[in-house]
Design an enzyme around this catalytic site. Structure first.
Site, short mmCIF file in Angstrom:
data_model
loop_
_atom_site.label_atom_id
_atom_site.label_comp_id
_atom_site.label_asym_id
_atom_site.label_seq_id
_atom_site.Cartn_x
_atom_site.Cartn_y
_atom_site.Cartn_z
N GLU A 40 -37.42 30.56 14.26
CA GLU A 40 -37.47 29.11 14.43
C GLU A 40 -38.68 28.55 13.69
O GLU A 40 -39.74 29.17 13.65
CB GLU A 40 -37.58 28.79 15.93
CG GLU A 40 -37.54 27.30 16.25
CD GLU A 40 -37.70 27.02 17.74
OE1 GLU A 40 -37.18 26.00 18.21
OE2 GLU A 40 -38.36 27.82 18.43
N LYS A 113 -29.78 23.23 18.31
CA LYS A 113 -30.39 23.68 19.57
C LYS A 113 -30.01 22.75 20.72
O LYS A 113 -30.24 21.54 20.67
CB LYS A 113 -31.91 23.74 19.40
CG LYS A 113 -32.66 24.28 20.60
CD LYS A 113 -34.16 24.33 20.27
CE LYS A 113 -34.98 24.96 21.39
NZ LYS A 113 -36.42 25.01 21.03
N CYS A 153 -34.64 29.85 20.70
CA CYS A 153 -35.84 29.82 21.54
C CYS A 153 -35.53 29.54 23.02
O CYS A 153 -35.05 30.40 23.73
CB CYS A 153 -36.82 28.81 20.96
SG CYS A 153 -38.56 29.08 21.45
#
Length: 267
Positions: A40, A113, A153
């Site tokens: 990321e 995301k 993440c």
């Protein structure tokens, strides 16, 4: 199929980060990796969240995306391009987009995301929602006969996302991350191993790992984990490559010996 997690310590300079990423992709490909994942924010770690707006690209066009497509084609690999800030429809918002390019350089997947990180312990404070637009849709793609699910993440804390990705079962679940040192030290390893164990698949986790120009420290520990939850390769801190084989025999054996996926009763 050999898979590789690339670990970086990205800086404030996009060109410098692209050069570092290009070298890592080349190293992984030279050692036989076919599926390669950058972390990321591989292209930029700014001073403030708002700094992403200055380098944000239109979907499918821009120097960062062009570089990723070029590397995938040059090395003939499936390249998961960490995340790239892609302009959202809402003004002053971007998607934290995890895009994938195939060996021909053609983009084959884009995942935005879904879960946006927020944390405040009185010393560190983060709120991704101040700049990021949340995605809505889980994304899976196929690489050389293997079903691969994408996540970014903070998504790692939401097992329902992985159950959705793994219906039907995935061979590899990917998480590209920039976990803080504080949260990573406490939770990164155990959450990654849990995702591998409960979904009986490989987990490929690429992370930022070190002290950045902006003062932030990330946890690192990029790794490959097998379907039994055993770590096959790990880079603890600094720049490096963690790689291992996706063993189809191992996948089948784990699922046959302990048929947990077939025993699901909810969802």
């Amino acid at each position: 199929m050999k898979i590789a997690a690339l670990q970086m310590v990205s800086t404030l300079e996009v060109d410098r980060n692209l050069a570092a990423a290009a070298a890592l992709v080349a190293d992984a490909a030279a050692s036989g990796a076919r599926l390669v994942a950058l972390p990321e924010y591989f292209c930029f770690m700014g001073q403030r969240d708002e700094d992403k707006l200055a380098i944000a690209e239109a979907d499918g066009a821009g120097p960062i995306q062009d570089a990723l497509a070029t590397w995938a084609q040059r090395h003939g690999v499936w390249l998961i391009g960490g995340t790239v800030p892609i302009r959202a429809e809402t003004p002053r918002r971007v998607y934290n987009a995890c895009c994938v390019w195939g060996p021909t350089g053609e983009r084959v997947a884009r995942y935005d995301k879904i879960h946006l990180f927020a944390f405040d312990n009185g010393r560190e404070r983060y709120d991704e929602a101040c700049v990021l637009q949340a995605g809505q849709t889980p994304v899976v793609f196929e690489a050389e006969g293997h079903r691969v699910g994408l996540s970014v993440c903070y998504d790692l804390r939401f097992p329902e996302l992985y159950r959705t990705l793994a219906t039907p079962a995935c061979d590899v679940l990917v998480n590209v991350a920039a976990f803080t040192y504080t949260t990573g030290q406490a939770h990164w390893d155990v959450l990654l191993r849990a995702r591998a164990i409960e979904n009986q698949c490989y987990v490929l986790a690429s992370a930022q790992g070190g002290r950045h120009d902006n003062g932030r420290r990330t946890w690192g520990h990029s790794q490959v984990i097998d379907p039994w939850g055993q770590v096959q390769a790990c880079v603890e801190e600094g720049v490096g490559v963690a790689q291992a084989e996706v063993d189809e025999t191992r996948l089948r054996a784990v699922r046959q010996q302990l048929p947990a996926l077939a025993h699901r009763r909810l969802g």
